[in-house]
Design a protein around this motif. Structure first.
Motif, PDB file in Angstrom:
ATOM      1  N   VAL A 263       2.602  22.587  74.047  1.00 15.02           N
ATOM      2  CA  VAL A 263       3.646  22.001  74.890  1.00 15.02           C
ATOM      3  C   VAL A 263       4.939  22.769  74.631  1.00 15.02           C
ATOM      4  O   VAL A 263       5.456  22.762  73.509  1.00 15.02           O
ATOM      5  N   HIS A 264       5.440  23.438  75.653  1.00 15.95           N
ATOM      6  CA  HIS A 264       6.683  24.202  75.556  1.00 15.95           C
ATOM      7  C   HIS A 264       7.829  23.321  76.057  1.00 15.95           C
ATOM      8  O   HIS A 264       7.776  22.795  77.177  1.00 15.95           O
ATOM      9  N   VAL A 265       8.869  23.181  75.241  1.00 20.82           N
ATOM     10  CA  VAL A 265      10.029  22.370  75.596  1.00 20.82           C
ATOM     11  C   VAL A 265      11.241  23.295  75.668  1.00 20.82           C
ATOM     12  O   VAL A 265      11.662  23.863  74.655  1.00 20.82           O
ATOM     13  N   VAL A 266      11.802  23.451  76.867  1.00 21.22           N
ATOM     14  CA  VAL A 266      12.957  24.334  77.079  1.00 21.22           C
ATOM     15  C   VAL A 266      14.227  23.504  76.900  1.00 21.22           C
ATOM     16  O   VAL A 266      14.408  22.478  77.571  1.00 21.22           O
ATOM     17  N   VAL A 267      15.099  23.947  76.006  1.00 14.48           N
ATOM     18  CA  VAL A 267      16.326  23.209  75.707  1.00 14.48           C
ATOM     19  C   VAL A 267      17.491  24.178  75.628  1.00 14.48           C
ATOM     20  O   VAL A 267      17.306  25.402  75.529  1.00 14.48           O
ATOM     21  N   ASP A 268      18.714  23.614  75.655  1.00 13.49           N
ATOM     22  CA  ASP A 268      19.900  24.442  75.461  1.00 13.49           C
ATOM     23  C   ASP A 268      20.201  24.555  73.964  1.00 13.49           C
ATOM     24  O   ASP A 268      19.400  24.134  73.121  1.00 13.49           O
ATOM     25  N   ASN A 269      21.349  25.101  73.637  1.00 15.41           N
ATOM     26  CA  ASN A 269      21.656  25.392  72.243  1.00 15.41           C
ATOM     27  C   ASN A 269      22.519  24.309  71.589  1.00 15.41           C
ATOM     28  O   ASN A 269      23.225  24.583  70.613  1.00 15.41           O
ATOM     29  N   TYR A 270      22.451  23.085  72.116  1.00 13.80           N
ATOM     30  CA  TYR A 270      23.203  21.985  71.518  1.00 13.80           C
ATOM     31  C   TYR A 270      22.677  21.723  70.109  1.00 13.80           C
ATOM     32  O   TYR A 270      21.476  21.870  69.827  1.00 13.80           O
ATOM     33  N   LYS A 271      23.561  21.297  69.215  1.00 14.33           N
ATOM     34  CA  LYS A 271      23.240  21.219  67.786  1.00 14.33           C
ATOM     35  C   LYS A 271      22.099  20.248  67.475  1.00 14.33           C
ATOM     36  O   LYS A 271      21.354  20.463  66.501  1.00 14.33           O
ATOM     37  N   ILE A 272      21.932  19.193  68.265  1.00 17.25           N
ATOM     38  CA  ILE A 272      20.876  18.230  67.945  1.00 17.25           C
ATOM     39  C   ILE A 272      19.488  18.830  68.143  1.00 17.25           C
ATOM     40  O   ILE A 272      18.521  18.348  67.543  1.00 17.25           O
ATOM     41  N   HIS A 273      19.369  19.870  68.950  1.00 15.64           N
ATOM     42  CA  HIS A 273      18.072  20.511  69.165  1.00 15.64           C
ATOM     43  C   HIS A 273      17.689  21.411  68.001  1.00 15.64           C
ATOM     44  O   HIS A 273      16.518  21.789  67.872  1.00 15.64           O
ATOM     45  N   LYS A 274      18.672  21.760  67.173  1.00 18.17           N
ATOM     46  CA  LYS A 274      18.416  22.641  66.027  1.00 18.17           C
ATOM     47  C   LYS A 274      18.580  21.915  64.696  1.00 18.17           C
ATOM     48  O   LYS A 274      18.667  22.547  63.637  1.00 18.17           O
ATOM     49  N   ALA A 275      18.624  20.594  64.746  1.00 23.50           N
ATOM     50  CA  ALA A 275      18.819  19.808  63.531  1.00 23.50           C
ATOM     51  C   ALA A 275      17.623  19.932  62.591  1.00 23.50           C
ATOM     52  O   ALA A 275      16.490  20.219  63.009  1.00 23.50           O
ATOM     53  N   LYS A 276      17.894  19.716  61.325  1.00 24.51           N
ATOM     54  CA  LYS A 276      16.844  19.824  60.302  1.00 24.51           C
ATOM     55  C   LYS A 276      15.729  18.814  60.555  1.00 24.51           C
ATOM     56  O   LYS A 276      14.538  19.120  60.390  1.00 24.51           O
ATOM     57  N   ALA A 277      16.100  17.598  60.972  1.00 31.43           N
ATOM     58  CA  ALA A 277      15.096  16.562  61.235  1.00 31.43           C
ATOM     59  C   ALA A 277      14.182  16.966  62.388  1.00 31.43           C
ATOM     60  O   ALA A 277      12.983  16.657  62.376  1.00 31.43           O
ATOM     61  N   VAL A 278      14.734  17.656  63.381  1.00 28.69           N
ATOM     62  CA  VAL A 278      13.910  18.138  64.502  1.00 28.69           C
ATOM     63  C   VAL A 278      12.940  19.202  64.005  1.00 28.69           C
ATOM     64  O   VAL A 278      11.763  19.224  64.393  1.00 28.69           O
TER      65      VAL A 278
END
Length: 370
Positions: A263-278
């Motif tokens: 499953v490919h999920v396309v996202v922007d570079n907002y910080k919540i998408h790169k969080a450690k929990a993610v």
């Protein structure tokens, strides 16, 4: 006995002929006709009926003649010259006008950021000595193909990895296999403070939209699958990585591992998408892969158009007093008005991106053989 005419002309054709006539004889030539008929003793009502103009035009022309404001030009012998028809947008005038429009008003001494018809007319008079009204200028602008409309905010799209990222997303989208899925995800702010937009209202009035006093917010996280137009979503009081992880969990349930290995999920570079929990969630769900869009490139995410529909149909000019009711409207819209069959933006098909995709396509068999 019924009236007879020389020839019957359809009303629409008469309207078009009248418009052509007014453009052809507009200004000084119309003034000549009016003044000659006045000198012949015709009444303003008769003149207006014969020349297909208004009585106010007759009075205005006569007054301008009597006060010397018609600016007649005469030669050395005192004979009247053919008037310059400044009401016609000639090619040279068009070029001058477009050049003005492409230059900030401050460059010509105006303390403003946008051109108006009046300032354009005054500037053109100072530059070329042609005196026209603001209404004539408005007609010229439409004739030149310019309209008055709102500008839009754009971000500086200068990501050095722009082509590479767009090409990878397009390549995966076009080469998608049966056991793969790709979705475009993002978050949306739902505010009790209404977004203001155009609406039908009586002329001369302006509909008032009451502000809530204290603004409240709720957040929507969504993921759009282009193949089916399905929009998966979840809601939360805060826009944090927890909201994004909840969306990922919704996707995990919507695309079970039995049928979808990737499953490919396309996202922007907002910080919540790169969080450690993610990152930890992705480590425990290896079939999920995040694809990052170029920075400051919202046009590359088709879900933005679906979110635009949410604003147009739910939050713009809304009259809800409670945030709970507004959120319910948004949920109802998402449940009732789908699917959203949007496609990839044209920027995915730029020549540079297309060349990068073709290169990936050629390298794929070589990598498989290796």
């Amino acid at each position: 006995m019924p009236k007879s005419t020389f020839g019957d002309i359809p009303q629409e054709e008469q309207r078009q002929m009248l418009a052509v006539l007014r453009r052809a004889r507009y200004g000084y030539l119309l003034a000549c006709h009016i003044l000659l008929l006045c000198a012949a003793g015709r009444t303003p009502t008769t003149i207006a009926a014969v020349l297909f103009c208004s009585r106010s035009s007759v009075y205005r022309t006569v007054h301008a003649y009597q006060t010397g404001k018609l600016s007649w030009e005469h030669d050395a012998q005192g004979r009247l010259l053919l008037p310059v028809r400044t009401t016609v947008l000639l090619p040279t005038l068009r070029r001058s006008l477009v050049a003005l429009l492409k230059t900030p008003p401050r460059a010509y001494g105006w303390c403003r950021t946008r051109w108006s018809c009046a300032t354009l007319a005054l500037t053109l008079e100072a530059k070329r000595g042609l005196k026209v009204s603001a209404e004539t200028m408005r007609r010229w602008l439409h004739e030149a193909g310019w309209v008055w409309k709102r500008a839009k905010l754009v971000a500086k799209d200068d990501d050095p990895h722009r082509v590479e990222r767009l090409a990878r997303i397009r390549f995966i989208y076009e080469q998608l296999r049966l056991w793969e899925a790709i979705v475009f995800a993002d978050e949306l702010d739902i505010q009790l403070l209404p977004k203001i937009g155009a609406a039908w209202m009586p002329k001369g009035t302006q509909v008032e939209v009451m502000t809530p006093g204290t603004n409240e917010k709720h957040y929507l996280a969504g993921a759009l699958e282009l193949a089916s137009g399905t929009l998966h979503h979840c809601l939360g009081p805060r826009k944090t990585n927890a909201l994004f992880r909840e969306l990922l969990q919704r996707l995990d349930d919507a695309y079970p591992a039995t049928y979808y290995k990737r499953v490919h999920v396309v996202v922007d570079n907002y910080k919540i998408h790169k969080a450690k929990a993610v990152g930890q969630w992705l480590a425990t769900h290896p079939r999920f892969e995040l694809l990052f869009l170029p920075t400051y490139c919202p046009r590359a995410n088709p879900i933005e158009r679906a979110f635009g529909d949410v604003h147009d149909l739910c939050t713009r000019n809304h009259t809800r007093k409670r945030l709970l009711d507004l959120v319910a409207d948004v949920v109802e819209h998402l449940d009732v008005n789908g699917p959203w069959p949007y496609k990839l933006s044209d920027i995915y098909y730029d020549p540079a991106v297309t060349a990068a995709v073709e290169k990936m396509t050629m390298e794929q068999p070589l990598a498989a053989a290796g």
